[in-house]
Design a protein around this motif. Structure first.
Motif, PDB file in Angstrom:
ATOM      1  N   ARG A   2       0.860  -1.185   0.000  1.00  0.00           N
ATOM      2  CA  ARG A   2       0.000   0.000   0.000  1.00  0.00           C
ATOM      3  C   ARG A   2       0.895   1.232   0.000  1.00  0.00           C
ATOM      4  O   ARG A   2       1.604   1.499   0.976  1.00  0.00           O
ATOM      5  CB  ARG A   2      -0.907  -0.012   1.232  1.00  0.00           C
ATOM      6  N   VAL A   3       0.865   1.993  -1.099  1.00  0.00           N
ATOM      7  CA  VAL A   3       1.790   3.104  -1.293  1.00  0.00           C
ATOM      8  C   VAL A   3       1.031   4.427  -1.266  1.00  0.00           C
ATOM      9  O   VAL A   3       0.107   4.645  -2.062  1.00  0.00           O
ATOM     10  CB  VAL A   3       2.547   2.974  -2.631  1.00  0.00           C
ATOM     11  N   PHE A   4       1.409   5.292  -0.352  1.00  0.00           N
ATOM     12  CA  PHE A   4       0.852   6.639  -0.286  1.00  0.00           C
ATOM     13  C   PHE A   4       1.703   7.540  -1.174  1.00  0.00           C
ATOM     14  O   PHE A   4       2.917   7.628  -0.999  1.00  0.00           O
ATOM     15  CB  PHE A   4       0.857   7.140   1.154  1.00  0.00           C
ATOM     16  N   VAL A   5       1.066   8.209  -2.141  1.00  0.00           N
ATOM     17  CA  VAL A   5       1.785   9.006  -3.138  1.00  0.00           C
ATOM     18  C   VAL A   5       1.359  10.460  -3.056  1.00  0.00           C
ATOM     19  O   VAL A   5       0.183  10.784  -3.255  1.00  0.00           O
ATOM     20  CB  VAL A   5       1.537   8.478  -4.564  1.00  0.00           C
ATOM     21  N   VAL A  28      -2.617   4.942  -2.811  1.00  0.00           N
ATOM     22  CA  VAL A  28      -3.436   5.974  -2.181  1.00  0.00           C
ATOM     23  C   VAL A  28      -2.821   7.311  -2.565  1.00  0.00           C
ATOM     24  O   VAL A  28      -1.684   7.614  -2.191  1.00  0.00           O
ATOM     25  CB  VAL A  28      -3.454   5.823  -0.646  1.00  0.00           C
ATOM     26  N   GLY A  29      -3.542   8.088  -3.358  1.00  0.00           N
ATOM     27  CA  GLY A  29      -2.988   9.327  -3.888  1.00  0.00           C
ATOM     28  C   GLY A  29      -3.502  10.553  -3.179  1.00  0.00           C
ATOM     29  O   GLY A  29      -4.709  10.691  -2.950  1.00  0.00           O
ATOM     30  N   ALA A  65       0.205   3.777   5.489  1.00  0.00           N
ATOM     31  CA  ALA A  65       0.786   3.173   4.291  1.00  0.00           C
ATOM     32  C   ALA A  65       1.925   2.215   4.625  1.00  0.00           C
ATOM     33  O   ALA A  65       2.562   2.312   5.673  1.00  0.00           O
ATOM     34  CB  ALA A  65       1.306   4.269   3.363  1.00  0.00           C
ATOM     35  N   ASP A  66       2.179   1.297   3.693  1.00  0.00           N
ATOM     36  CA  ASP A  66       3.349   0.422   3.784  1.00  0.00           C
ATOM     37  C   ASP A  66       4.596   1.115   3.257  1.00  0.00           C
ATOM     38  O   ASP A  66       5.725   0.718   3.570  1.00  0.00           O
ATOM     39  CB  ASP A  66       3.118  -0.858   2.978  1.00  0.00           C
ATOM     40  N   GLY A 102      11.093   1.016   9.448  1.00  0.00           N
ATOM     41  CA  GLY A 102      11.747   0.303   8.359  1.00  0.00           C
ATOM     42  C   GLY A 102      10.993   0.383   7.043  1.00  0.00           C
ATOM     43  O   GLY A 102      11.371  -0.283   6.075  1.00  0.00           O
ATOM     44  N   ARG A 103       9.953   1.214   6.999  1.00  0.00           N
ATOM     45  CA  ARG A 103       9.160   1.300   5.766  1.00  0.00           C
ATOM     46  C   ARG A 103       9.841   2.193   4.723  1.00  0.00           C
ATOM     47  O   ARG A 103      10.529   3.155   5.076  1.00  0.00           O
ATOM     48  CB  ARG A 103       7.764   1.848   6.084  1.00  0.00           C
TER      49      ARG A 103
END
Length: 298
Positions: A2-5, A28-29, A65-66, A102-103
């Protein structure tokens, strides 16, 4: 993942979102406007409302987010202090949220100004530290978080990320040439601008998220350097206008805000990035893009 952009609807960000979604990541934008939100939703990305000044929203998005991909920047060249403050605040906010986790935290930066007159490599550290420096010294600030348990990766993009629909530096140079009736270059035009096609920039971003070790500097660069005279000649062909040299002392007057960038010599290697990520640029070159005519259509 899950990537927050942040910057998810921007020139590079929108292509990166497409690349991440195609690879199976959840995106997730961050969306400031209804139009940006609608565009993200139509792609299958989740929408998180907010902007670069809304640090609470950024904090919330990063916490859930990951991984975080920070591509947003105000790019206010008339008020660089405003852009630098917003950038530094956003990087610090995300870094604080991710501390000890560590993400992955991928941070957009640039190659301009890091070195001039010689080939810049991934071994060259940015000389910019602190709020008063370009981008608020955000590259070095982000790297400080490696010692605090954050998997920071810096994405240094070429000053020219080109392609159909580009509204950045090359589009600005075309507009200036159209306004003045000449395509200009500074001095002898031998100074070099690195370039990368938008599709290649998006691929480096995704591969950097998946493969790059913490503390890595990646160069999203497809061409080490294109002589600015060749760029001006391609613009001249496209607009059917003369090509001329602009004296260095007149560059700011002729080109406006972009003059101080177009005079730089910032040839940049991406050899180590290509080897690390098993990445080979495949998009059109800058001159091929210019000769395709896409920059000259109304």
């Amino acid at each position: 993942m899950r990537v927050f952009v942040t910057g998810a609807s921007g020139w590079i960000g929108s292509a990166a979102v497409d690349e991440l979604l195609a690879a199976g990541h959840e995106v997730v934008g961050l969306a400031r406007s209804d139009a940006s939100a609608a565009s993200l939703d139509a792609k299958g990305a989740r929408v998180h409302r907010g902007d670069l000044d809304d640090l609470d929203s950024i904090r919330e998005g990063a916490a859930a987010a990951d991984a975080v991909l920070h591509l947003a920047n105000k790019h206010d060249f008339d008020n660089p202090a405003v852009s630098s403050l917003a950038e530094r605040n956003a990087v610090r906010t995300i870094g604080d949220v991710l501390t000890g986790s560590g993400r992955p935290f991928l941070v957009a930066s640039g190659v301009a100004g890091a070195a001039q007159g010689r080939l810049l490599t991934e071994d060259d550290r940015s000389p910019f530290h602190g709020l008063e420096s370009p981008r608020g010294g955000s590259e070095n600030l982000a790297l400080e978080y490696v010692d605090h348990g954050v998997h920071t990766v810096v994405l240094r993009f070429a000053p020219t990320v080109h392609g159909a629909g580009d509204y950045g530096f090359i589009a600005a140079l075309v507009a200036i040439a159209r306004e003045h009736g000449v395509a200009g270059y500074v001095g002898d035009g031998a100074n070099r601008w690195p370039a990368v096609h938008r599709s290649d920039a998006a691929r480096v971003t995704r591969l950097g998220l998946e493969k790059a070790p913490a503390g890595t500097l990646l160069h999203a660069v497809g061409e080490e350097g294109v002589a600015t005279r060749e760029i001006a000649e391609a613009i001249g062909r496209g607009l059917d206008v003369p090509v001329t040299s602009i004296e260095p002392q007149d560059a700011q007057k002729h080109f406006g805000w972009i003059g101080r960038f177009f005079a730089l010599d910032v040839a940049t290697s991406s050899a180590r990035t290509q080897e690390l990520l098993s990445w080979t640029p495949t998009g059109p070159t800058l001159l091929q893009d210019l000769d395709s005519g896409s920059y000259f259509r109304a």
